[in-house]
Design an enzyme around this catalytic site. Structure first.
Site, PDB file in Angstrom:
ATOM      1  N   ASP A   6     -11.620  67.343  44.489  1.00 49.35           N
ATOM      2  CA  ASP A   6     -11.947  65.940  44.251  1.00 49.35           C
ATOM      3  C   ASP A   6     -13.156  65.910  43.323  1.00 49.35           C
ATOM      4  O   ASP A   6     -14.285  66.145  43.753  1.00 49.35           O
ATOM      5  CB  ASP A   6     -12.249  65.239  45.579  1.00 49.35           C
ATOM      6  CG  ASP A   6     -12.793  63.833  45.400  1.00 49.35           C
ATOM      7  OD1 ASP A   6     -12.537  63.228  44.342  1.00 49.35           O
ATOM      8  OD2 ASP A   6     -13.474  63.339  46.328  1.00 49.35           O
ATOM      9  N   GLY A 108      -8.460  54.234  39.461  1.00 47.23           N
ATOM     10  CA  GLY A 108      -8.979  55.587  39.638  1.00 47.23           C
ATOM     11  C   GLY A 108      -8.135  56.398  40.604  1.00 47.23           C
ATOM     12  O   GLY A 108      -7.690  55.892  41.639  1.00 47.23           O
ATOM     13  N   ALA A 109      -7.935  57.670  40.267  1.00 51.34           N
ATOM     14  CA  ALA A 109      -7.103  58.530  41.107  1.00 51.34           C
ATOM     15  C   ALA A 109      -7.644  58.624  42.530  1.00 51.34           C
ATOM     16  O   ALA A 109      -6.876  58.656  43.496  1.00 51.34           O
ATOM     17  CB  ALA A 109      -7.009  59.921  40.487  1.00 51.34           C
ATOM     18  N   ASP A 110      -8.972  58.655  42.680  1.00 48.24           N
ATOM     19  CA  ASP A 110      -9.552  58.774  44.017  1.00 48.24           C
ATOM     20  C   ASP A 110      -9.211  57.553  44.871  1.00 48.24           C
ATOM     21  O   ASP A 110      -8.968  57.672  46.080  1.00 48.24           O
ATOM     22  CB  ASP A 110     -11.063  58.965  43.929  1.00 48.24           C
ATOM     23  CG  ASP A 110     -11.766  57.882  43.104  1.00 48.24           C
ATOM     24  OD1 ASP A 110     -11.097  57.186  42.315  1.00 48.24           O
ATOM     25  OD2 ASP A 110     -12.997  57.755  43.246  1.00 48.24           O
TER      26      ASP A 110
END
Length: 260
Positions: A6, A108-110
């Site tokens: 991450d 956002g991917a997160d």
């Protein structure tokens, strides 16, 4: 085993998983200039300290909001783990959930990975609060669809901006004030009250507005480094999930790439 990465704006978290079980995790400051070789030396030593070897890693999956950091992480996977890194949000990875927003590609991917994990772990409508460089508030409906949310400056970012812009203000640490008074009797106390209780008030106000707009009972799930700190000073959280992003990456890998 799976190495889940991450890569955030402040830190990169590496976690080693056996299935969905997190065996160990490490954190390093984000630096887009850090090379794959530097990552490898650092990881190799940490793996050995935990009783593992680089050969134990059979797959790598990455979620990143720092595009410049991605290349070196991909080289790390290819050169040292002999595998192609899977990247959350990029082909061939399939999110597996609906992104019910105006610009799905800009999320956002997160935030999406958090939504995947939160829906898997908790029932009903959810608000996921992630305390990072920015603090994000994301809505996941009872069907698992990502509905959008809020991006606010993180508390440390707010404090840094305050100190940078006001020459005479001291740098202070983020901590709960010693008492519940919101009238500071020193400059440092006044700053801490403004930053800490101001942030609590912002969270409580935004969550109240989001719940009213959703119109159904909604759980609030918090993650990120400051989640525990705020949980002790507010009653808005229903659960704390410190490893939510890593759990989401494990689920994403499992759903899309596990071979039977």
């Amino acid at each position: 085993m799976l190495l889940a990465i991450d890569a955030g704006n402040t830190n990169v978290v590496f976690a080693l998983l056996d299935g969905r079980e997190i065996k160990t995790r490490w954190r390093i400051a984000t630096d887009p200039r850090r090379t794959a070789d530097e990552y490898a030396v650092w990881l190799n030593q940490l793996l050995m300290l935990e009783g593992y070897a680089m050969a134990d890693v059979g797959a790598v999956i990455v979620a990143t909001v720092v595009p410049r950091a991605l290349h070196n992480l991909q080289v790390l996977a290819d050169k040292y783990f002999k595998t192609t890194a899977l990247v959350a949000g990029q082909s061939p990875v399939d999110w597996g959930i609906e992104l019910d927003v105006a610009e799905p590609a800009s999320v956002g991917a997160d935030r999406v990975v958090n939504a995947i994990a939160a829906h898997h772990l908790y029932d009903g409508d959810l608000i996921v609060i992630d305390f990072g460089t920015a603090t994000t508030f994301d809505v996941v409906d009872y069907r698992g669809a990502y509905k959008g949310g809020i991006i606010a400056p993180g508390i440390n970012l707010s404090l840094d901006a305050l100190v940078a812009a006001a020459a005479k203000l001291p740098r202070i640490a983020i901590a709960p004030p010693e008492n519940r008074s919101v009238i500071g009797r020193t400059t440092a106390d006044a700053m801490l009250i403004g930053v800490f209780w101001g942030y609590v008030a912002m969270m409580e106000g935004l969550v109240a507005r989001m719940r009213a707009e959703i119109g159904r009972p909604t759980k609030v799930i918090s993650t990120g480094g400051l989640a525990v700190l705020f949980n002790d000073n507010s009653d808005i959280f229903d659960a704390i999930a410190p490893d939510l992003t890593i759990q989401g990456l494990a689920l994403l890998y499992e759903r899309s790439f596990r071979t039977e």
